[in-house]
Design a protein around this motif. Structure first.
Motif, PDB file in Angstrom:
ATOM      1  N   VAL A   1      -9.363   6.735   7.423  1.00 25.24           N
ATOM      2  CA  VAL A   1      -9.110   5.920   6.231  1.00 25.24           C
ATOM      3  C   VAL A   1      -7.869   5.063   6.445  1.00 25.24           C
ATOM      4  N   LYS A   2      -6.830   5.649   7.023  1.00 24.98           N
ATOM      5  CA  LYS A   2      -5.599   4.905   7.289  1.00 24.98           C
ATOM      6  C   LYS A   2      -5.864   3.730   8.231  1.00 24.98           C
ATOM      7  N   ASN A   3      -6.639   3.975   9.290  1.00 27.82           N
ATOM      8  CA  ASN A   3      -6.947   2.911  10.245  1.00 27.82           C
ATOM      9  C   ASN A   3      -7.747   1.781   9.591  1.00 27.82           C
ATOM     10  N   VAL A   4      -8.718   2.153   8.748  1.00 25.31           N
ATOM     11  CA  VAL A   4      -9.547   1.146   8.089  1.00 25.31           C
ATOM     12  C   VAL A   4      -8.718   0.316   7.118  1.00 25.31           C
ATOM     13  N   VAL A   5      -7.871   0.988   6.336  1.00 23.60           N
ATOM     14  CA  VAL A   5      -7.032   0.274   5.365  1.00 23.60           C
ATOM     15  C   VAL A   5      -6.090  -0.688   6.079  1.00 23.60           C
TER      16      VAL A   5
ATOM     17  N   LYS B   1       6.676  -8.746   0.059  1.00 16.81           N
ATOM     18  CA  LYS B   1       6.857  -7.593  -0.830  1.00 16.81           C
ATOM     19  C   LYS B   1       5.561  -7.234  -1.544  1.00 16.81           C
ATOM     20  N   ARG B   2       4.831  -8.248  -1.937  1.00 14.63           N
ATOM     21  CA  ARG B   2       3.551  -8.006  -2.613  1.00 14.63           C
ATOM     22  C   ARG B   2       2.575  -7.281  -1.696  1.00 14.63           C
ATOM     23  N   MET B   3       2.518  -7.719  -0.454  1.00 15.12           N
ATOM     24  CA  MET B   3       1.579  -7.111   0.473  1.00 15.12           C
ATOM     25  C   MET B   3       1.995  -5.706   0.871  1.00 15.12           C
ATOM     26  N   GLU B   4       3.288  -5.469   0.963  1.00 15.68           N
ATOM     27  CA  GLU B   4       3.777  -4.121   1.231  1.00 15.68           C
ATOM     28  C   GLU B   4       3.383  -3.173   0.107  1.00 15.68           C
ATOM     29  N   ALA B   5       3.528  -3.655  -1.136  1.00 16.70           N
ATOM     30  CA  ALA B   5       3.157  -2.831  -2.290  1.00 16.70           C
ATOM     31  C   ALA B   5       1.656  -2.562  -2.302  1.00 16.70           C
ATOM     32  N   ASN B   6       0.862  -3.580  -1.993  1.00 15.51           N
ATOM     33  CA  ASN B   6      -0.592  -3.406  -1.967  1.00 15.51           C
ATOM     34  C   ASN B   6      -1.019  -2.421  -0.883  1.00 15.51           C
ATOM     35  N   LEU B   7      -0.382  -2.513   0.289  1.00 11.71           N
ATOM     36  CA  LEU B   7      -0.721  -1.600   1.381  1.00 11.71           C
ATOM     37  C   LEU B   7      -0.333  -0.173   1.031  1.00 11.71           C
ATOM     38  N   HIS B   8       0.833  -0.015   0.410  1.00 11.27           N
ATOM     39  CA  HIS B   8       1.275   1.321  -0.007  1.00 11.27           C
ATOM     40  C   HIS B   8       0.263   1.931  -0.972  1.00 11.27           C
ATOM     41  N   HIS B   9      -0.217   1.138  -1.919  1.00 13.24           N
ATOM     42  CA  HIS B   9      -1.213   1.627  -2.875  1.00 13.24           C
ATOM     43  C   HIS B   9      -2.533   1.938  -2.173  1.00 13.24           C
ATOM     44  N   ALA B  10      -2.946   1.070  -1.256  1.00 11.30           N
ATOM     45  CA  ALA B  10      -4.219   1.264  -0.567  1.00 11.30           C
ATOM     46  C   ALA B  10      -4.227   2.514   0.308  1.00 11.30           C
TER      47      ALA B  10
ATOM     48  N   ALA C   1      -6.007  -4.795   5.963  1.00 14.69           N
ATOM     49  CA  ALA C   1      -4.783  -5.482   5.540  1.00 14.69           C
ATOM     50  C   ALA C   1      -4.534  -6.742   6.360  1.00 14.69           C
ATOM     51  N   HIS C   2      -5.078  -6.802   7.585  1.00 15.32           N
ATOM     52  CA  HIS C   2      -4.923  -8.010   8.409  1.00 15.32           C
ATOM     53  C   HIS C   2      -5.530  -9.227   7.728  1.00 15.32           C
ATOM     54  N   PHE C   3      -6.572  -9.003   6.932  1.00  9.43           N
ATOM     55  CA  PHE C   3      -7.238 -10.099   6.242  1.00  9.43           C
ATOM     56  C   PHE C   3      -6.267 -10.791   5.282  1.00  9.43           C
ATOM     57  N   TYR C   4      -5.508  -9.980   4.557  1.00 13.06           N
ATOM     58  CA  TYR C   4      -4.555 -10.534   3.590  1.00 13.06           C
ATOM     59  C   TYR C   4      -3.321 -11.103   4.296  1.00 13.06           C
ATOM     60  N   GLN C   5      -2.964 -10.502   5.420  1.00 12.41           N
ATOM     61  CA  GLN C   5      -1.849 -11.041   6.192  1.00 12.41           C
ATOM     62  C   GLN C   5      -2.190 -12.423   6.746  1.00 12.41           C
ATOM     63  N   LEU C   6      -3.462 -12.627   7.082  1.00 14.52           N
ATOM     64  CA  LEU C   6      -3.892 -13.935   7.570  1.00 14.52           C
ATOM     65  C   LEU C   6      -3.708 -14.992   6.475  1.00 14.52           C
TER      66      LEU C   6
ATOM     67  N   VAL D   1     -14.829   6.139   5.844  1.00 16.51           N
ATOM     68  CA  VAL D   1     -15.022   6.834   7.119  1.00 16.51           C
ATOM     69  C   VAL D   1     -16.363   6.430   7.733  1.00 16.51           C
ATOM     70  N   PHE D   2     -17.348   6.202   6.884  1.00 15.53           N
ATOM     71  CA  PHE D   2     -18.694   5.882   7.353  1.00 15.53           C
ATOM     72  C   PHE D   2     -18.981   4.379   7.325  1.00 15.53           C
ATOM     73  N   LYS D   3     -18.350   3.654   6.393  1.00 17.60           N
ATOM     74  CA  LYS D   3     -18.603   2.211   6.270  1.00 17.60           C
ATOM     75  C   LYS D   3     -17.751   1.380   7.213  1.00 17.60           C
ATOM     76  N   GLY D   4     -16.531   1.848   7.506  1.00 18.62           N
ATOM     77  CA  GLY D   4     -15.632   1.077   8.356  1.00 18.62           C
ATOM     78  C   GLY D   4     -14.948  -0.031   7.566  1.00 18.62           C
ATOM     79  N   PRO D   5     -14.282  -0.959   8.240  1.00 16.92           N
ATOM     80  CA  PRO D   5     -13.551  -2.036   7.564  1.00 16.92           C
ATOM     81  C   PRO D   5     -14.470  -2.910   6.719  1.00 16.92           C
ATOM     82  N   SER D   6     -13.916  -3.422   5.612  1.00 13.04           N
ATOM     83  CA  SER D   6     -14.693  -4.288   4.723  1.00 13.04           C
ATOM     84  C   SER D   6     -14.894  -5.675   5.318  1.00 13.04           C
ATOM     85  N   TRP D   7     -13.878  -6.141   6.062  1.00  9.47           N
ATOM     86  CA  TRP D   7     -13.901  -7.522   6.549  1.00  9.47           C
ATOM     87  C   TRP D   7     -14.343  -7.573   8.011  1.00  9.47           C
ATOM     88  N   LYS D   8     -15.382  -8.356   8.261  1.00 10.32           N
ATOM     89  CA  LYS D   8     -15.963  -8.480   9.592  1.00 10.32           C
ATOM     90  C   LYS D   8     -15.582  -9.826  10.225  1.00 10.32           C
TER      91      LYS D   8
END
Length: 289
Positions: free
Chosen positions: A228-232, A150-159, A236-241, A66-73
């Motif tokens: 948190v949902k927005n940041v996650v 499928k892998r990325m869907e599972a990772n996003l669900h966990h995140a 996730a766009h980073f991994y989609q790239l 909430v305070f740090k924002g997205p990890s990837w800049k």
């Protein structure tokens, strides 16, 4: 920083408005410790029941987003495209030479030029596993694409676990506030023989429970869950790239085309310009030489 600003605004507008309207904080402050103990304790207990230790740690860690924002800049997306460019180019020129990098990324000279990406286990594993799959000569690249999806869907669900748990708390807090308020009313009814001024304070104290439950739900935990949902989802766009670039590589597009596909699929506010990326790729070539 923006999260702290939001919290300050909430307190100033809610309690500032209350005081400006002639409200007195005395009753709230007197009842607050007991109401917070009941509501907060019940919420903590319910949260513990519905999670294992890993889920609890995950949610507590996610609250920092909430305070740090997205990890990837912005620069991380540029670096990722440069990393993928180097790996794809090497794989096409020397497949055997690529193996030492994807089999041992921790000691790879290419990965170590991009320390933040190399430190992220999921990003590194996703890159290495996909490039390894490419070396297996799949007849249909769509097979790899489906596995990645499928892998990325599972990772996003966990995140998103932390976001879901925070939202569950937000949904339950108003009801827990009512429980605390009802207990306060029961206490008041046990003192029904007291003068009106005393009963008024007791009823006011009981209503603090309802106020606190709703205030915490809609002023804090609900917005925390949304943030948190927005940041996650943004991270996730980073991994989609990674998926987009490496799938383009599986289809045997030119290396520069693969990287441009990735650039075009980068979120607008983080997307490097064509010129900026060209300069970064030139520097990557010189570093690899």
């Amino acid at each position: 920083m923006i999260g702290i600003v939001g919290i300050v605004i909430i307190f100033v507008m809610v309690f500032g408005g209350y005081i400006a309207a002639g409200g007195k904080l005395g009753i709230i402050l007197k009842s607050l410790p007991y109401e917070m103990a009941m509501i907060g304790g019940a919420a903590a207990g319910a949260f513990t029941i519905s999670n294992d230790m890993a889920g609890i740690k995950h949610t507590m860690k996610d609250m920092g987003k909430v305070f740090k924002g997205p990890s990837w800049k912005h620069h991380d997306y540029r670096d990722l495209l440069c990393l993928l460019f180097e790996l794809i180019r090497l794989g096409r020129a020397n497949a055997v030479g690529l193996e030492e990098h994807i089999e041992d990324p921790e000691n790879s000279s290419i990965f170590q030029r991009y320390e933040k990406i190399a430190a992220d286990k999921e990003a590194t594993a996703l890159i290495c596993d996909t490039l390894r799959s490419a070396s297996m000569n799949y007849d249909d690249p769509h097979q790899v694409e489906e596995v990645l999806e499928k892998r990325m869907e599972a990772n996003l669900h966990h995140a998103l676990h932390g976001s879901h748990q925070l939202q569950a708390l937000a949904d339950g807090l108003p009801a827990l506030g009512i429980v605390a308020a009802v207990l306060g009313v029961i206490k008041t009814m046990g003192s029904i023989d007291q003068p009106p001024e005393i009963l008024g304070k007791m009823i006011g104290g009981a209503l603090v429970g309802t106020f606190l439950g709703v205030f915490l739900a809609y002023g804090f935990f609900g917005p925390f869950a949304s943030k948190v949902k927005n940041v996650v989802e943004e991270d996730a766009h980073f991994y989609q790239l990674i998926r987009e670039v490496l799938v383009a590589n599986l289809h045997n597009h030119a290396t520069n085309i693969c990287i441009e596909v990735g650039r075009q699929n980068t979120p607008g506010h983080s997307r490097p310009s064509f010129t900026e990326l060209e300069e970064a790729l030139k520097e990557a070539k010189q570093a690899a030489a």
